[in-house]
Design a protein around this motif. Sequence first.
Motif, PDB file in Angstrom:
ATOM      1  N   TRP A  95       0.771  -1.038   0.117  1.00  0.00           N
ATOM      2  CA  TRP A  95       0.070   0.099  -0.066  1.00  0.00           C
ATOM      3  C   TRP A  95       1.077   1.208   0.002  1.00  0.00           C
ATOM      4  O   TRP A  95       0.535   2.199  -0.705  1.00  0.00           O
ATOM      5  N   ASN A  96       1.959   1.228   0.677  1.00  0.00           N
ATOM      6  CA  ASN A  96       2.856   2.211   0.922  1.00  0.00           C
ATOM      7  C   ASN A  96       4.152   2.365  -0.118  1.00  0.00           C
ATOM      8  O   ASN A  96       4.705   3.403  -0.006  1.00  0.00           O
ATOM      9  N   ASP A  97       4.151   1.522  -0.870  1.00  0.00           N
ATOM     10  CA  ASP A  97       5.289   1.312  -1.911  1.00  0.00           C
ATOM     11  C   ASP A  97       4.938   2.512  -2.850  1.00  0.00           C
ATOM     12  O   ASP A  97       4.002   2.868  -3.482  1.00  0.00           O
ATOM     13  N   PHE A  98       5.960   3.359  -3.102  1.00  0.00           N
ATOM     14  CA  PHE A  98       6.030   4.434  -3.884  1.00  0.00           C
ATOM     15  C   PHE A  98       7.088   4.586  -5.050  1.00  0.00           C
ATOM     16  O   PHE A  98       6.981   4.739  -6.077  1.00  0.00           O
ATOM     17  N   LEU A  99       8.402   3.948  -4.553  1.00  0.00           N
ATOM     18  CA  LEU A  99       9.459   3.776  -5.750  1.00  0.00           C
ATOM     19  C   LEU A  99       9.116   2.689  -6.756  1.00  0.00           C
ATOM     20  O   LEU A  99       9.529   3.126  -7.866  1.00  0.00           O
ATOM     21  N   GLY A 100       8.538   1.655  -6.323  1.00  0.00           N
ATOM     22  CA  GLY A 100       7.956   0.709  -7.463  1.00  0.00           C
ATOM     23  C   GLY A 100       7.287   1.188  -8.536  1.00  0.00           C
ATOM     24  O   GLY A 100       7.457   1.247  -9.749  1.00  0.00           O
ATOM     25  N   PRO A 101       6.019   1.733  -8.124  1.00  0.00           N
ATOM     26  CA  PRO A 101       5.110   2.413  -9.081  1.00  0.00           C
ATOM     27  C   PRO A 101       5.729   3.709  -9.829  1.00  0.00           C
ATOM     28  O   PRO A 101       5.532   3.894 -10.996  1.00  0.00           O
ATOM     29  N   LEU A 102       6.613   4.588  -9.125  1.00  0.00           N
ATOM     30  CA  LEU A 102       7.382   5.714  -9.662  1.00  0.00           C
ATOM     31  C   LEU A 102       8.384   4.945 -10.949  1.00  0.00           C
ATOM     32  O   LEU A 102       8.214   5.858 -12.014  1.00  0.00           O
ATOM     33  N   LEU A 103       8.936   4.030 -10.676  1.00  0.00           N
ATOM     34  CA  LEU A 103      10.012   3.400 -11.729  1.00  0.00           C
ATOM     35  C   LEU A 103       8.908   2.861 -12.813  1.00  0.00           C
ATOM     36  O   LEU A 103       9.359   3.247 -14.002  1.00  0.00           O
ATOM     37  N   TYR A 104       8.026   1.810 -12.711  1.00  0.00           N
ATOM     38  CA  TYR A 104       7.347   1.255 -13.718  1.00  0.00           C
ATOM     39  C   TYR A 104       6.041   1.834 -14.350  1.00  0.00           C
ATOM     40  O   TYR A 104       5.846   1.301 -15.293  1.00  0.00           O
ATOM     41  N   LEU A 105       5.410   2.491 -13.732  1.00  0.00           N
ATOM     42  CA  LEU A 105       4.380   3.165 -14.065  1.00  0.00           C
ATOM     43  C   LEU A 105       4.306   4.600 -14.660  1.00  0.00           C
ATOM     44  O   LEU A 105       4.808   5.274 -14.186  1.00  0.00           O
TER      45      LEU A 105
ATOM     46  N   VAL B 275      -5.975   8.186   2.459  1.00  0.00           N
ATOM     47  CA  VAL B 275      -5.185   6.900   1.970  1.00  0.00           C
ATOM     48  C   VAL B 275      -4.693   5.975   3.325  1.00  0.00           C
ATOM     49  O   VAL B 275      -4.575   4.860   3.196  1.00  0.00           O
ATOM     50  N   ILE B 276      -4.666   6.928   4.461  1.00  0.00           N
ATOM     51  CA  ILE B 276      -4.178   6.139   5.781  1.00  0.00           C
ATOM     52  C   ILE B 276      -5.419   5.419   6.473  1.00  0.00           C
ATOM     53  O   ILE B 276      -4.877   4.481   7.087  1.00  0.00           O
ATOM     54  N   ALA B 277      -6.302   5.887   6.234  1.00  0.00           N
ATOM     55  CA  ALA B 277      -7.704   5.182   6.880  1.00  0.00           C
ATOM     56  C   ALA B 277      -7.719   3.794   6.732  1.00  0.00           C
ATOM     57  O   ALA B 277      -7.821   2.984   7.728  1.00  0.00           O
TER      58      ALA B 277
END
Length: 195
Positions: free
Chosen positions: A126-136, A169-171
């Motif tokens: 849920w908190n992953d930022f780097l993976g989606p930033l790289l691949y999407l 998002v944190i709820a």
Amino acid sequence: MLTCSIAAFSFSRLRWRGRNVVFALLLSGVMLPYAVTLIPTFVMWQELGALDTILPLTVPSWFAGAGGGVFNVFLLRQFFLTIPFELDEAAYIDGASPWRVYWTIVMPLSKPAIIVVTIFTFIGTWNDFLGPLLYLNSEENYTLSLGLASFQSIYITQWGYLMAASAAVIAPIIALFFFLQRYFIEGVTLTGIKN
């Protein structure tokens, strides 16, 4: 969850040649920083034509390669070692296969540890930022983490929208922890206790 628990069962309950060596190699993967494998992994997904899809975000998690998979295998292995081996032996005497022991004995007794691993995996994904930033690349494929980052720019930040979206998002994470808190604490405290 499934692949991590199968690997942990193999490392903790089955006897096979080279088990400790393979487990040591697996644990060495925890010591390897993510930045070391970042470029080769990106090039691999690019060659496979999987950029701007969810494949680079989901497939490694399935094979316990990302999202803390090695840690999850270690945590489950430690918990599986606390289950008495006499239960396995009794099942084998009755003619059970290792799969049957895994599914009908070990997994039901490991409910607290499984819930802990589920919480860790959910929060990590849920908190992953780097993976989606790289691949999407496309905005329609963005995850919530990338969506939150879009409220900030070089010259202006929309603080009101950013704080409201952050609360939304944190709820789910807070709700998940609230409902599973008892299992989470029980699973963390029982892991590592031998008999």
